[in-house]
Scaffold this motif. Structure first.
Motif, mmCIF file in Angstrom:
data_model
loop_
_atom_site.group_PDB
_atom_site.id
_atom_site.type_symbol
_atom_site.label_atom_id
_atom_site.label_comp_id
_atom_site.label_asym_id
_atom_site.label_seq_id
_atom_site.Cartn_x
_atom_site.Cartn_y
_atom_site.Cartn_z
ATOM 1 N N LEU A 33 31.371 70.192 26.774
ATOM 2 C CA LEU A 33 31.652 68.779 26.477
ATOM 3 C C LEU A 33 30.345 68.034 26.695
ATOM 4 N N LYS A 41 33.351 61.976 29.536
ATOM 5 C CA LYS A 41 33.454 63.409 29.869
ATOM 6 C C LYS A 41 34.240 63.608 31.162
ATOM 7 N N THR A 44 37.898 62.685 30.889
ATOM 8 C CA THR A 44 38.685 63.741 30.247
ATOM 9 C C THR A 44 39.034 64.822 31.266
ATOM 10 N N ASP A 158 32.184 70.881 35.936
ATOM 11 C CA ASP A 158 31.547 69.586 35.674
ATOM 12 C C ASP A 158 30.083 69.665 36.108
ATOM 13 N N THR A 189 31.203 70.459 31.197
ATOM 14 C CA THR A 189 30.365 69.344 30.768
ATOM 15 C C THR A 189 28.960 69.624 31.266
ATOM 16 N N LEU A 206 31.316 63.891 22.756
ATOM 17 C CA LEU A 206 32.099 62.705 23.092
ATOM 18 C C LEU A 206 31.198 61.488 23.001
#
Lengths: 247, 399
Positions: A33, A41, A44, A158, A189, A206
């Motif tokens: 992402l 991000k 989400t 993340d 991400t 995104l």
């Protein structure tokens, strides 16, 4: 066996940050992402983890609806946060035991795997340490070890590379590749595409809370009109231009 | 820099006054007056019957006067962010620390004068120290503290390192010799120390930010610990203690555990807030039982203490809700009241047992006392199994 995000709109109370997001990850697939800061991000991810309540849409993992069966859903998700979060009162060993308890893992089998992971991240001699004695990188490694120990079908990561030494980055990439090969799903991400590319080939971009394009890096280049020899960082300039153009 | 120091001193004074008014509330002042009165009465009686001029009186005066030197370190009020924002101000730190040194001397001076006053009759009449010499020793003691604080200030620079225990040892020896007869001796030593100190003052060198900030944190923590014995201190940071020696209280195998049980057990044993509370309340129950010397009062007050213990331990239930991993992990939170009951049960049983044992030691033993022990046990169980789970259920679960 898929992660399905359907028409997800959400964010913080009253302020929608993400709008009508649709995503699907199949077993053995990994999705990166990407987007500028504030693109949505983390929001989400927070929705997938059940930390925020969706305003619209639903999230399904292997046909389990997050809102209907949160515990069953969460048992299939492991998460590595951007900033490590540990329990100050638990030792490293106890963090792993808690992971085994929470995910209902078989202790003896899990310990074999745990020792493997601890050795890989050079934590095997620090089992009795409390988090206050760990450096930031070491804390992040504890999060990685716990997440891979949980052995879930979906792994949410993340910004994993910040604060890790190059050796740990290489190990993490290997682990992600292994997971994909074993039919797991990965959602990650990151801004560090050079590292991410080694494990992940598909990306969703995104921008301002919506997904603009999903595809491999080649397709994304085409979408934003970048030449094949342009550095990929130009993508962010393009996103910024779009952002300003719409402001 | 001087303005910054003054601003911080003002803030610190306001904060200290706030906590001091909470600590020295009416009840506590009353208790202190009684205690002080009793001590003075005993002192006056002892002065009458005590023989004069025993050999150890003079060194005893020296030793007692040394005690206030153990309190009151250099107040710097440095903060974590200073390492970032005042990083370039090494040379201005002297300026910043000047008002701090004055401020740091206030408390020790008050203590020395107070103690000096209390000791005055003993020192002059029983130990035979002439009045003027005694005054000289007192002035010497205050100056010694001033030098100690100056040394502490120099220690904040990399070029200088004079351990505090050496200062304490020197001052002890100086005060012992001083009280034995060389009454001007402390002043002489101070002059020598000052000269030595000025001699080393060449290049200031680099300010040791990390050390300075860490020492200030440790100092603040000590002050807050004292305040927190009487009142809640929001600034006090909870430092988890490993307490490996308590690990025997944890189950060896985790097979029968669940995540909430697992977390609560460790929180109770390692979070100083909770374990200290349990210990403090138990000691409190024993002390008041001893003071009232009557089973009815002892029972009523001990029940109250046990209720207050559970009441104050209630925040444990939601302690982990702010931890994002606790909420991401598949941990079921609906029945955690029962888990907390299980964990606290052992603690409360130990509390009941200790209170009962001390009742048998301190109070007159009769049938009433035995009945009281049973009643206290029943009350503890009702609170733990009846009150606690209901209250935990009432607490909202953050989704």
């Amino acid at each position: 066996m898929t992660l399905k995000i359907e028409h997800l709109t959400g964010g913080y109370t009253g302020v929608p940050v993400i709008k009508d997001i649709n995503l699907e990850i199949k077993p053995g697939e990994a999705l990166g992402l990407i987007g500028l800061n504030g693109a949505g991000k983390s929001t989400t991810i927070k929705h997938i983890l059940g930390l925020l309540r969706p305003q619209k849409g639903k999230i399904l993992l292997n046909d389990v609806n997050l809102t209907m069966q949160p515990t069953k859903f969460k048992r299939q998700v492991a998460y590595i946060p951007e900033t490590p979060v540990l329990y100050p009162e638990l030792t490293l060993k106890e963090h792993l035991e808690l992971t085994m308890l929470s995910y209902g893992l078989d202790a003896s089998k899990s310990w074999d795997r745990a020792h493997e992971l601890l050795k890989m991240f050079r934590l095997d001699d620090k089992l009795d340490w409390l988090p206050i004695h760990f450096s930031k990188g070491m804390r992040q490694k504890v999060m990685i070890v716990s997440a891979f120990l949980a052995d879930t079908s979906l792994l949410v990561i993340d910004e994993p590379f910040t604060g890790l030494d190059p050796l740990a980055v290489a190990n993490l990439i290997d682990l992600i590749k292994q997971s994909i090969a074993n039919g797991k799903m990965v959602l990650m991400t990151t801004h560090v595409l050079a590292d991410a590319q080694q494990a992940i080939s598909n990306y969703a971009v995104l921008n301002r809370g919506t997904i603009e394009v999903i595809g491999n890096l080649q397709e994304i280049r085409q979408h934003y009109g970048l030449r094949p020899d342009d550095p990929f960082d130009k993508l962010y300039l393009a996103l910024n231009r779009e952002d300003n153009g719409n402001a | 820099m001087r303005d910054l120091a003054k601003k911080r001193l003002n803030e610190n004074l306001k904060q200290s006054v706030k906590y001091l008014t909470l600590v020295f509330n009416d009840f506590f002042i009353l208790a202190l007056i009684f205690l002080f009165g009793a001590l003075m009465f005993w002192y006056a009686q002892a002065m009458k019957s005590m023989p004069t001029n025993l050999w150890f009186y003079k060194p005893l005066v020296g030793l007692l006067l040394w005690l206030p030197l153990l309190t009151g370190h250099l107040v710097t009020l440095l903060k974590d962010a200073d390492m970032q924002f005042l990083f370039t101000q090494d040379e201005q730190m002297d300026e910043y620390l000047k008002p701090m040194i004055k401020y740091s001397l206030v408390l020790p001076t008050i203590l020395i004068v107070l103690l000096g006053g209390i000791l005055f009759p003993f020192a002059t009449i029983k130990a035979g120290i002439p009045v003027w010499s005694y005054a000289l020793i007192l002035i010497g003691t205050i100056l010694l503290k001033a030098v100690m604080i100056l040394i502490e200030k120099e220690n904040l620079y990399f070029y200088y390192n004079f351990p505090n225990w050496v200062s304490l040892l020197i001052t002890l020896v100086v005060l012992l010799i001083g009280s034995l007869g060389s009454y001007v001796y402390p002043i002489e030593v101070i002059v020598l120390m000052m000269m030595g100190h000025l001699g080393t003052k060449k290049d200031k060198g680099v300010f040791n930010w990390r050390y300075a900030i860490e020492s200030e944190k440790a100092r603040k923590d000590r002050v807050y610990s004292i305040f927190s014995m009487f009142t809640d201190v929001e600034e006090k940071q909870v430092t988890i203690k490993r307490r490996k020696y308590l690990d025997f209280l944890l189950p060896k195998a985790i097979a029968k555990e669940n995540p909430n049980l697992f977390l609560y057990r460790r929180s109770l044993l390692r979070n100083p807030e909770y374990l200290n509370l349990l210990v403090r309340m138990t000691v409190f129950a024993i002390l008041i039982s001893w003071l009232v010397q009557d089973w009815r009062w002892a029972l009523g007050l001990s029940c109250l203490v046990i209720f207050l213990t559970v009441y104050q331990l209630l925040p444990m239930a939601t302690e982990f809700d702010s931890n994002i991993m606790y909420r991401v992990y598949p941990i079921v939170r609906d029945n955690r009241g029962k888990d907390l009951v299980k964990v606290l049960n052992l603690g409360l049983l130990i509390q009941w047992l200790l209170v009962s044992v001390f009742w048998l030691i301190l109070l007159p033993i009769d049938s009433h006392l035995w009945i009281s022990i049973v009643v206290l046990f029943v009350f503890t169980m009702i609170i733990n199994y009846g009150y606690l789970p209901v209250r935990v259920k009432q607490q909202k679960i953050k989704r």
